[in-house]
Design a protein around this motif. Structure first.
Motif, mmCIF file in Angstrom:
data_model
loop_
_atom_site.group_PDB
_atom_site.id
_atom_site.type_symbol
_atom_site.label_atom_id
_atom_site.label_comp_id
_atom_site.label_asym_id
_atom_site.label_seq_id
_atom_site.Cartn_x
_atom_site.Cartn_y
_atom_site.Cartn_z
ATOM 1 N N ALA A 214 13.215 23.241 -13.400
ATOM 2 C CA ALA A 214 13.565 21.995 -12.706
ATOM 3 C C ALA A 214 12.581 21.679 -11.586
ATOM 4 O O ALA A 214 12.412 20.515 -11.206
ATOM 5 C CB ALA A 214 14.980 22.097 -12.138
ATOM 6 N N LEU A 215 11.891 22.707 -11.063
ATOM 7 C CA LEU A 215 10.936 22.474 -9.974
ATOM 8 C C LEU A 215 9.549 22.083 -10.477
ATOM 9 O O LEU A 215 8.713 21.638 -9.686
ATOM 10 C CB LEU A 215 10.816 23.731 -9.101
ATOM 11 C CG LEU A 215 12.067 24.143 -8.309
ATOM 12 C CD1 LEU A 215 11.803 25.446 -7.557
ATOM 13 C CD2 LEU A 215 12.462 23.038 -7.320
ATOM 14 N N ARG A 216 9.297 22.259 -11.762
ATOM 15 C CA ARG A 216 7.940 22.038 -12.283
ATOM 16 C C ARG A 216 7.383 20.660 -11.910
ATOM 17 O O ARG A 216 6.257 20.575 -11.401
ATOM 18 C CB ARG A 216 7.919 22.238 -13.799
ATOM 19 C CG ARG A 216 6.544 22.083 -14.420
ATOM 20 C CD ARG A 216 6.623 22.196 -15.934
ATOM 21 N NE ARG A 216 6.963 23.544 -16.358
ATOM 22 C CZ ARG A 216 6.061 24.505 -16.579
ATOM 23 N NH1 ARG A 216 4.778 24.260 -16.388
ATOM 24 N NH2 ARG A 216 6.457 25.690 -16.978
ATOM 25 N N ALA A 252 12.814 34.811 -6.263
ATOM 26 C CA ALA A 252 12.802 33.968 -5.068
ATOM 27 C C ALA A 252 12.749 32.493 -5.446
ATOM 28 O O ALA A 252 13.424 31.657 -4.830
ATOM 29 C CB ALA A 252 11.611 34.346 -4.182
ATOM 30 N N LEU A 253 11.969 32.163 -6.469
ATOM 31 C CA LEU A 253 11.855 30.765 -6.874
ATOM 32 C C LEU A 253 13.178 30.260 -7.459
ATOM 33 O O LEU A 253 13.582 29.111 -7.198
ATOM 34 C CB LEU A 253 10.718 30.612 -7.892
ATOM 35 C CG LEU A 253 10.348 29.178 -8.269
ATOM 36 C CD1 LEU A 253 9.867 28.407 -7.051
ATOM 37 C CD2 LEU A 253 9.289 29.157 -9.367
ATOM 38 N N VAL A 254 13.847 31.091 -8.228
ATOM 39 C CA VAL A 254 15.147 30.703 -8.776
ATOM 40 C C VAL A 254 16.142 30.458 -7.645
ATOM 41 O O VAL A 254 16.909 29.469 -7.659
ATOM 42 C CB VAL A 254 15.668 31.793 -9.736
ATOM 43 C CG1 VAL A 254 17.129 31.540 -10.105
ATOM 44 C CG2 VAL A 254 14.814 31.842 -10.995
ATOM 45 N N LYS A 255 16.132 31.320 -6.644
ATOM 46 C CA LYS A 255 17.041 31.150 -5.513
ATOM 47 C C LYS A 255 16.726 29.876 -4.747
ATOM 48 O O LYS A 255 17.635 29.135 -4.331
ATOM 49 C CB LYS A 255 16.958 32.365 -4.583
ATOM 50 C CG LYS A 255 18.035 32.376 -3.502
ATOM 51 C CD LYS A 255 19.416 32.426 -4.135
ATOM 52 C CE LYS A 255 20.514 32.374 -3.110
ATOM 53 N NZ LYS A 255 21.869 32.401 -3.720
ATOM 54 N N PHE A 256 15.451 29.600 -4.546
ATOM 55 C CA PHE A 256 15.073 28.381 -3.836
ATOM 56 C C PHE A 256 15.536 27.151 -4.608
ATOM 57 O O PHE A 256 16.007 26.171 -4.016
ATOM 58 C CB PHE A 256 13.563 28.342 -3.612
ATOM 59 C CG PHE A 256 13.104 27.123 -2.882
ATOM 60 C CD1 PHE A 256 13.185 27.053 -1.500
ATOM 61 C CD2 PHE A 256 12.609 26.016 -3.575
ATOM 62 C CE1 PHE A 256 12.785 25.909 -0.816
ATOM 63 C CE2 PHE A 256 12.207 24.876 -2.904
ATOM 64 C CZ PHE A 256 12.298 24.819 -1.514
ATOM 65 N N ALA A 257 15.386 27.168 -5.929
ATOM 66 C CA ALA A 257 15.829 26.032 -6.741
ATOM 67 C C ALA A 257 17.332 25.827 -6.591
ATOM 68 O O ALA A 257 17.804 24.672 -6.507
ATOM 69 C CB ALA A 257 15.455 26.266 -8.202
ATOM 70 N N ASP A 263 21.423 21.938 -1.146
ATOM 71 C CA ASP A 263 21.225 21.467 0.232
ATOM 72 C C ASP A 263 20.120 20.430 0.381
ATOM 73 O O ASP A 263 19.838 19.998 1.516
ATOM 74 C CB ASP A 263 20.919 22.656 1.154
ATOM 75 C CG ASP A 263 22.013 23.710 1.112
ATOM 76 O OD1 ASP A 263 23.185 23.313 0.974
ATOM 77 O OD2 ASP A 263 21.687 24.920 1.211
ATOM 78 N N ARG A 264 19.468 20.038 -0.704
ATOM 79 C CA ARG A 264 18.397 19.025 -0.652
ATOM 80 C C ARG A 264 17.330 19.414 0.361
ATOM 81 O O ARG A 264 17.015 18.690 1.305
ATOM 82 C CB ARG A 264 18.989 17.661 -0.273
ATOM 83 C CG ARG A 264 20.106 17.183 -1.184
ATOM 84 C CD ARG A 264 19.617 16.742 -2.527
ATOM 85 N NE ARG A 264 18.655 15.662 -2.426
ATOM 86 C CZ ARG A 264 18.237 14.949 -3.471
ATOM 87 N NH1 ARG A 264 18.717 15.219 -4.672
ATOM 88 N NH2 ARG A 264 17.370 13.984 -3.307
ATOM 89 N N LEU A 265 16.696 20.577 0.146
ATOM 90 C CA LEU A 265 15.664 21.049 1.082
ATOM 91 C C LEU A 265 14.385 20.220 0.974
ATOM 92 O O LEU A 265 13.759 19.912 1.991
ATOM 93 C CB LEU A 265 15.365 22.521 0.812
ATOM 94 C CG LEU A 265 16.544 23.502 0.987
ATOM 95 C CD1 LEU A 265 16.112 24.904 0.594
ATOM 96 C CD2 LEU A 265 17.053 23.461 2.425
ATOM 97 N N LEU A 266 13.995 19.890 -0.244
ATOM 98 C CA LEU A 266 12.757 19.127 -0.435
ATOM 99 C C LEU A 266 12.989 17.662 -0.083
ATOM 100 O O LEU A 266 14.033 17.085 -0.395
ATOM 101 C CB LEU A 266 12.277 19.252 -1.886
ATOM 102 C CG LEU A 266 11.845 20.660 -2.323
ATOM 103 C CD1 LEU A 266 11.519 20.680 -3.813
ATOM 104 C CD2 LEU A 266 10.642 21.134 -1.506
#
Length: 301
Positions: A214-216, A252-257, A263-266
């Motif tokens: 989803a982050l790609r 870590a990337l999975v957790k960030f996603a 929380d809409r970080l980006l």
């Protein structure tokens, strides 16, 4: 009277005396070779022919070997092939299929780079090997179509990213193979990997992004830092600092996603997310304000 006596005397002299008994013939004992030949279900004449041809082949082979050592057959073959070339069996055309991005002239130049264009002297394996040295070509099949055409079927590599290093831009495939330089004003819409050795890490980067697909589309560039870990730059301007090691970076990337989805970080007020310590997320706001939050561990995939 005397003549009749003389005739009788001559007849008596011409009659061979009878032998009392003919001598017995001595039987010759058959040798082992004779017995072996007798057991073979072919005639002796055929066996002698086979032996004669065998000796001829043996000595003929030795003679050919000696001539080959001196280079005579090669010279004869080359002369014959050149003669066939002058008669019309000569490479005059190159037909290439499978090209989508490469320039055909690059393939033509490789195919026609021959000491001789006589069709029989073109080394198809050598042509293929030289084609495979070209970055774009993943595979190639080379064949002849008489009387005058080389057929080349090319399988091209697929661009997967752009590698930036020391100000230079280079198109690479998913394995990190260099394809061709790229101008800054003509960059295709592909991920950007930055840093020395980042091209060799392209397969690992693809696996990393596959962990959180989803982050790609949100990632603008991936920076390979210190030959050990990634920083990801997002289209919205933020940077995510990942830990060392492929498994730890993927978790870590999975957790960030997950946190971004919740929380809409980006796209908010943050400029940097530091997850080099997988147990904590350090967030940096615009203006230099930082805060940290504990991160629940992600189960290993």
């Amino acid at each position: 009277m005397s003549q009749m006596q003389q005739r009788r005397s001559a007849q008596r002299r011409n009659v061979a005396p009878k032998r009392r008994g003919a001598p017995l013939k001595r039987t010759r004992r058959a040798s082992t070779l004779d017995r072996a030949i007798a057991m073979v279900p072919v005639s002796e004449t055929t066996l002698r022919r086979v032996a004669t041809w065998g000796m001829f082949t043996l000595f003929g082979g030795a003679a050919i070997g000696a001539l080959a050592w001196m280079g005579v057959p090669g010279m004869i073959g080359t002369a014959v092939a050149e003669g066939m070339g002058r008669a019309g069996l000569r490479v005059e055309q190159v037909e290439v299929t499978g090209l989508r991005r490469m320039e055909p002239m690059a393939v033509h130049q490789v195919a026609l780079e021959q000491e001789s264009r006589a069709m029989a002297l073109v080394d198809l394996s050598e042509v293929r090997d030289r084609l495979l040295r070209h970055g774009w070509i993943a595979d190639a099949r080379v064949s002849r179509r008489l009387p005058d055409t080389l057929m080349i079927d090319v399988v091209e590599r697929t661009p997967a990213a752009i590698w930036q290093n020391e100000g230079q831009l280079m198109l690479i495939d998913a394995a990190g193979v260099l394809l061709e330089p790229v101008r800054a004003d003509a960059m295709p819409n592909l991920p950007l990997v930055v840093g020395e050795g980042a091209n060799a890490q392209e397969p690992a980067y693809q696996r990393l992004i596959d962990a959180a697909p989803a982050l790609r589309p949100m990632i603008r560039a991936a920076i390979w830092v210190g030959d050990r870990r990634w920083n990801l730059q997002f289209v919205s301007g933020e940077t995510l600092m990942l830990p060392e090691g492929e498994p730890a970076a993927a978790r870590a990337l999975v957790k960030f996603a997950e946190m971004d989805g919740r929380d809409r970080l980006l796209g908010s007020d943050y400029v940097r997310f530091d997850m080099r310590d997988p147990s904590r997320l350090v967030l940096r706001r615009r203006g230099g304000i930082e805060r940290s939050a504990a991160v629940a561990p992600v189960a290993a995939q």
